[in-house]
Design a protein around this motif. Sequence first.
Motif, mmCIF file in Angstrom:
data_model
loop_
_atom_site.group_PDB
_atom_site.id
_atom_site.type_symbol
_atom_site.label_atom_id
_atom_site.label_comp_id
_atom_site.label_asym_id
_atom_site.label_seq_id
_atom_site.Cartn_x
_atom_site.Cartn_y
_atom_site.Cartn_z
ATOM 1 N N HIS A 65 -32.611 36.667 -46.567
ATOM 2 C CA HIS A 65 -33.741 36.419 -45.666
ATOM 3 C C HIS A 65 -34.357 37.785 -45.354
ATOM 4 C CE1 HIS A 65 -35.178 34.898 -41.473
ATOM 5 N NE2 HIS A 65 -36.120 34.747 -42.381
ATOM 6 N N CYS A 66 -35.488 38.097 -45.987
ATOM 7 C CA CYS A 66 -35.965 39.483 -45.950
ATOM 8 C C CYS A 66 -37.360 39.643 -45.364
ATOM 9 C CB CYS A 66 -35.940 40.080 -47.353
ATOM 10 S SG CYS A 66 -36.874 39.141 -48.564
ATOM 11 N N SER A 67 -37.918 38.607 -44.755
ATOM 12 C CA SER A 67 -39.255 38.729 -44.172
ATOM 13 C C SER A 67 -39.227 38.520 -42.674
ATOM 14 C CB SER A 67 -40.207 37.714 -44.827
ATOM 15 O OG SER A 67 -40.365 37.998 -46.191
ATOM 16 N N ALA A 68 -38.139 38.944 -42.044
ATOM 17 C CA ALA A 68 -38.011 38.797 -40.591
ATOM 18 C C ALA A 68 -37.237 39.993 -40.053
ATOM 19 C CB ALA A 68 -37.301 37.488 -40.249
ATOM 20 N N ASN A 103 -27.561 36.477 -46.220
ATOM 21 C CA ASN A 103 -27.553 37.387 -47.357
ATOM 22 C C ASN A 103 -26.393 36.961 -48.249
ATOM 23 O OD1 ASN A 103 -26.666 39.740 -49.012
ATOM 24 N ND2 ASN A 103 -28.322 40.800 -47.960
ATOM 25 N N ILE A 104 -26.699 36.552 -49.495
ATOM 26 C CA ILE A 104 -25.675 36.063 -50.418
ATOM 27 C C ILE A 104 -25.637 36.976 -51.637
ATOM 28 C CG2 ILE A 104 -24.890 34.142 -51.845
ATOM 29 C CD1 ILE A 104 -26.270 32.255 -49.925
ATOM 30 N N THR A 126 -37.793 34.845 -48.711
ATOM 31 C CA THR A 126 -36.566 35.244 -49.392
ATOM 32 C C THR A 126 -36.853 36.293 -50.461
ATOM 33 O OG1 THR A 126 -36.723 33.527 -51.110
ATOM 34 C CG2 THR A 126 -35.618 32.930 -49.046
ATOM 35 N N CYS A 127 -35.793 37.036 -50.803
ATOM 36 C CA CYS A 127 -35.867 37.958 -51.937
ATOM 37 C C CYS A 127 -34.496 37.978 -52.594
ATOM 38 C CB CYS A 127 -36.299 39.354 -51.490
ATOM 39 S SG CYS A 127 -35.308 40.048 -50.146
ATOM 40 N N LEU A 161 -32.372 37.584 -56.634
ATOM 41 C CA LEU A 161 -32.512 36.942 -57.940
ATOM 42 C C LEU A 161 -33.011 35.501 -57.844
ATOM 43 C CD1 LEU A 161 -29.344 38.234 -59.848
ATOM 44 C CD2 LEU A 161 -31.671 39.116 -59.896
ATOM 45 N N CYS A 162 -32.855 34.865 -56.685
ATOM 46 C CA CYS A 162 -33.360 33.504 -56.514
ATOM 47 C C CYS A 162 -34.870 33.456 -56.291
ATOM 48 C CB CYS A 162 -32.651 32.816 -55.339
ATOM 49 S SG CYS A 162 -30.950 32.332 -55.716
ATOM 50 N N GLY A 163 -35.505 34.606 -56.190
ATOM 51 C CA GLY A 163 -36.957 34.638 -56.080
ATOM 52 C C GLY A 163 -37.455 34.599 -54.650
ATOM 53 N N ASP A 164 -38.787 34.510 -54.531
ATOM 54 C CA ASP A 164 -39.422 34.612 -53.212
ATOM 55 C C ASP A 164 -39.651 33.275 -52.523
ATOM 56 O OD1 ASP A 164 -41.446 33.614 -54.789
ATOM 57 O OD2 ASP A 164 -42.618 35.468 -54.787
ATOM 58 N N PHE A 165 -39.322 32.161 -53.192
ATOM 59 C CA PHE A 165 -39.378 30.838 -52.569
ATOM 60 C C PHE A 165 -40.777 30.559 -52.003
ATOM 61 C CE2 PHE A 165 -37.021 27.910 -49.317
ATOM 62 C CZ PHE A 165 -37.449 26.798 -50.010
ATOM 63 N N ASN A 166 -41.806 30.834 -52.835
ATOM 64 C CA ASN A 166 -43.174 30.578 -52.363
ATOM 65 C C ASN A 166 -43.799 29.349 -53.017
ATOM 66 O OD1 ASN A 166 -43.686 31.458 -54.937
ATOM 67 N ND2 ASN A 166 -45.104 33.092 -54.357
#
Length: 413
Positions: free
Chosen positions: A43-46, A52-53, A140-141, A143-148
Amino acid sequence: MILGVSSQHNEQVCSVWGNYHYKTFDGNYFQLPASCNYILTSHCSASYEDFNIQLRHQVVDNEPTISKITMKLQGTVIELTKGSLSVNGQIVTLPFSSSEVFIEKMASYISVKAVLGLVAMWNEDDSFMVKLDDKYKNQTCGLCGDFNGIEVYNEFISNGTFYKNCGDENFCRDIFSSSVFSDCRGRVSIDSFVQVCMKDLCHCNSTSGSFCLCKSIAEYSRQCVHAGGKPEEWRSEYFCPHPCPESMIHQECGNPCTDTCTNPEIGQVCEHHCIDGCFCPPGTVFDDIHNTGCIPHSECSCVLGGKIFASGESYTSSCRDCTCEQGQWNCIQKDCPHSCSVEGGSHITTYDGKAYTFHGDCTYVLSKVCTSLCTEFTVQGDLVKCGVTETETCLKSVTLALLDGTNVSAKKD
């Protein structure tokens, strides 16, 4: 409700499996053959990181497997390795529950559910998936991507090039178009897995043949299940066999809530969708008393006071005769008198042996018949204060009232 995450939001899945294959939240598929420690998703936009996994691969017997998973979920740190689980640095056993997470074993998987809106499942080998609540979109950031919600195929291209494909496209397409996956069509992209298949064929040799595709076929089946589909059994004795412990069978879509001797009907109220793994055959339950595998329900034992009784065995007490039947006690009650007592003006012992202290100052019903229209008897007692403190009480009198109108009273002095 699916896997314990609120159904009020949409959920998306990121997964890792087999020969270093990854699927992002937004549906991108890529291959990253390396054994570094990677951030899978965070969770990288807060200002505060909810989760964090991190994940690490290891090659065992020439096959890539997931060797360690570290999950930071709000204030809880979980570390998963094969055969070991720790929470905040302490080794724990399953099931484990706290205010933040619930961890349990479900068939062949370890399931981690976080109240923040996250579910993760690991098969203790090569397959790991993360399911996120829709509230984390575009936050999110990793390897699972930005989830947009937007598929960007160049998001994970290395040096401007894709990894090469080595396989026959028609051969791969025929696998995922097979009738055993008919319920998966329209739920999971065949085109994406055809590309995955063709990459896998780069690593096949003359001895492994199509068996090198087993893990990706298994992942396609898993994603079909998570999308609401029900794949048929595609494994056989001769193609991608999946060994199970004695007395158990493999199923692609089995009930994760295992019926056991001590809880033989839990599968009927299971709220989880099906999963793949080893399960008890129909008509049997797991013997969780002896832990010896699957047995007919009629052969289940019973437990009393730490002692195990086989099916058909009996025990006799002063008030009942009981026989063990299908893991449950079937008892016949005897005509067995019990007593109730009031001692010291405040110390009461019930018919069932419960003792308690009560300091009263009134007339109380000590006992009466409550199961019939006519009260055959009523016993009343007068508790009164008889000292200088609130806790000094005496039983002043007892009255027995019978159905025929007879009253018998006994008073102090």
